[in-house]
Each structure stands twice: as structure tokens, then as C-alpha cells.
Design a protein around this motif. Structure first.
Motif, PDB file in Angstrom:
ATOM      1  N   LYS A  55      -3.253  -3.485  -2.308  1.00 39.89           N
ATOM      2  CA  LYS A  55      -2.638  -2.155  -2.347  1.00 39.89           C
ATOM      3  C   LYS A  55      -1.318  -2.188  -3.119  1.00 39.89           C
ATOM      4  O   LYS A  55      -1.009  -1.276  -3.883  1.00 39.89           O
ATOM      5  CB  LYS A  55      -2.419  -1.637  -0.923  1.00 39.89           C
ATOM      6  CG  LYS A  55      -1.939  -0.202  -0.928  1.00 39.89           C
ATOM      7  CD  LYS A  55      -2.127   0.478   0.401  1.00 39.89           C
ATOM      8  CE  LYS A  55      -1.814   1.964   0.231  1.00 39.89           C
ATOM      9  NZ  LYS A  55      -1.947   2.700   1.478  1.00 39.89           N
ATOM     10  N   GLN A  56      -0.534  -3.275  -2.919  1.00 35.03           N
ATOM     11  CA  GLN A  56       0.731  -3.394  -3.661  1.00 35.03           C
ATOM     12  C   GLN A  56       0.477  -3.461  -5.164  1.00 35.03           C
ATOM     13  O   GLN A  56       1.165  -2.810  -5.959  1.00 35.03           O
ATOM     14  CB  GLN A  56       1.497  -4.637  -3.202  1.00 35.03           C
ATOM     15  CG  GLN A  56       2.230  -4.431  -1.890  1.00 35.03           C
ATOM     16  CD  GLN A  56       2.795  -5.733  -1.328  1.00 35.03           C
ATOM     17  OE1 GLN A  56       2.778  -6.758  -1.997  1.00 35.03           O
ATOM     18  NE2 GLN A  56       3.278  -5.684  -0.097  1.00 35.03           N
TER      19      GLN A  56
ATOM     20  N   GLU B 232      -0.486  -0.065  -6.365  1.00 31.70           N
ATOM     21  CA  GLU B 232       0.651   0.863  -6.429  1.00 31.70           C
ATOM     22  C   GLU B 232       1.515   0.596  -7.653  1.00 31.70           C
ATOM     23  O   GLU B 232       1.967   1.523  -8.337  1.00 31.70           O
ATOM     24  CB  GLU B 232       1.488   0.777  -5.151  1.00 31.70           C
ATOM     25  CG  GLU B 232       0.919   1.693  -4.091  1.00 31.70           C
ATOM     26  CD  GLU B 232       1.641   1.612  -2.752  1.00 31.70           C
ATOM     27  OE1 GLU B 232       2.618   0.855  -2.638  1.00 31.70           O
ATOM     28  OE2 GLU B 232       1.185   2.305  -1.832  1.00 31.70           O
TER      29      GLU B 232
END
Lengths: 81, 81
Positions: free
Chosen positions: A57-58, A61
Motif C-alpha cells: 500500500k505504501q 501511495e
């Protein structure tokens, strides 16, 4: 592990969306009377190699902020699966 | 009642996605080594006046099949909220 991140990029609510307005006109011409508004954005599917869903997810993002979305005109949402 | 339908339109898995490949090249140039594949589609948000969520979904499906997606090259998924 490979995770799939879905990045949904939509024009900000405050802004006009001329592409959506054109499609809305198309629906009216086709007789779709129930459709009140149309907004058009992008959906980007990323295959990410990462150890955990959190890391994936990082990465997604950072990727969305740097390349996929223009923060002046667009917002994005990320879903990991 | 007004329902929001999210229509996700993606290129079929069997087909090349040159736009996605270009973005993947961009990620490699930016040093995102964990991203293995990128596919780019559209996300269309419809505001639909209907009595029930079921009716709204039917309208969205007809709208997607007639105007939003090209079934030869794209598949679509609908979520009502």
C-alpha cells in the motif's frame, strides 16, 4: 508475494468534468432519464511485489502521488487485494 | 432515491495495454522496482435516480453496455452504493 493494488483516480468534486458532462449528454440522447450526473476518472491496477500488504500500500501511495494522479485536479483511493 | 454507481472499465486480460506499459516504464525510470505490471482503465461514477438499488444496478449495466465500455476490448464491473 505479489499484491494487486487498485488505484482509483477521480477529478476533485470542486472541479468541472467536461468529459463526464459530454457522456451525460450522450445518456440523455439515448433516453437514460434516470442518470443525473456522470464523473469520469481512471482506474489503475498495479501488480506489486512486497513482503506485506502494508508495504504494498505504501508503494502504491507513493506511485499514485508521484505519477498516477495530479493532486491539483485529482484525488485517489487505493485498495489492496 | 439517488444511488451512486461506480463502473470500473478495464482492458481485457488477453489484450495488450500500451498505456499501462508506458506507465510501467515510467515507474522503472523513477526507481519503483517492486511494481511488476500496470493496467489502466476507466472509473465512471454515475448518480442514478431509482426506486431500489436493484433498479439502479440494471440502469448502470445497460448504460455501461451501451455507452461506457466496448465489449470487444473491455470488461466492466459495477458497484452500487
Amino acid at each position: 508475494m505479489t499484491f494487486t493494488a487498485q488505484v482509483k483516480v477521480m477529478p476533485l468534486k470542486e472541479l468541472l468534468d467536461p468529459q463526464g458532462k459530454a457522456v451525460l449528454g450522450g445518456f440523455q440522447n439515448l433516453g437514460f432519464s434516470g442518470i443525473r450526473d456522470v464523473r469520469i476518472g481512471k482506474n489503475i491496477s498495479l501488480q506489486i511485489d512486497a513482503d506485506t500488504a502494508e508495504t504494498a500500500k505504501q508503494i502504491a501511495e507513493e506511485a499514485a502521488g508521484k505519477l498516477l494522479a495530479n493532486p491539483v485536479m485529482e484525488m485517489f483511493e487505493i485498495t489492496i487485494s
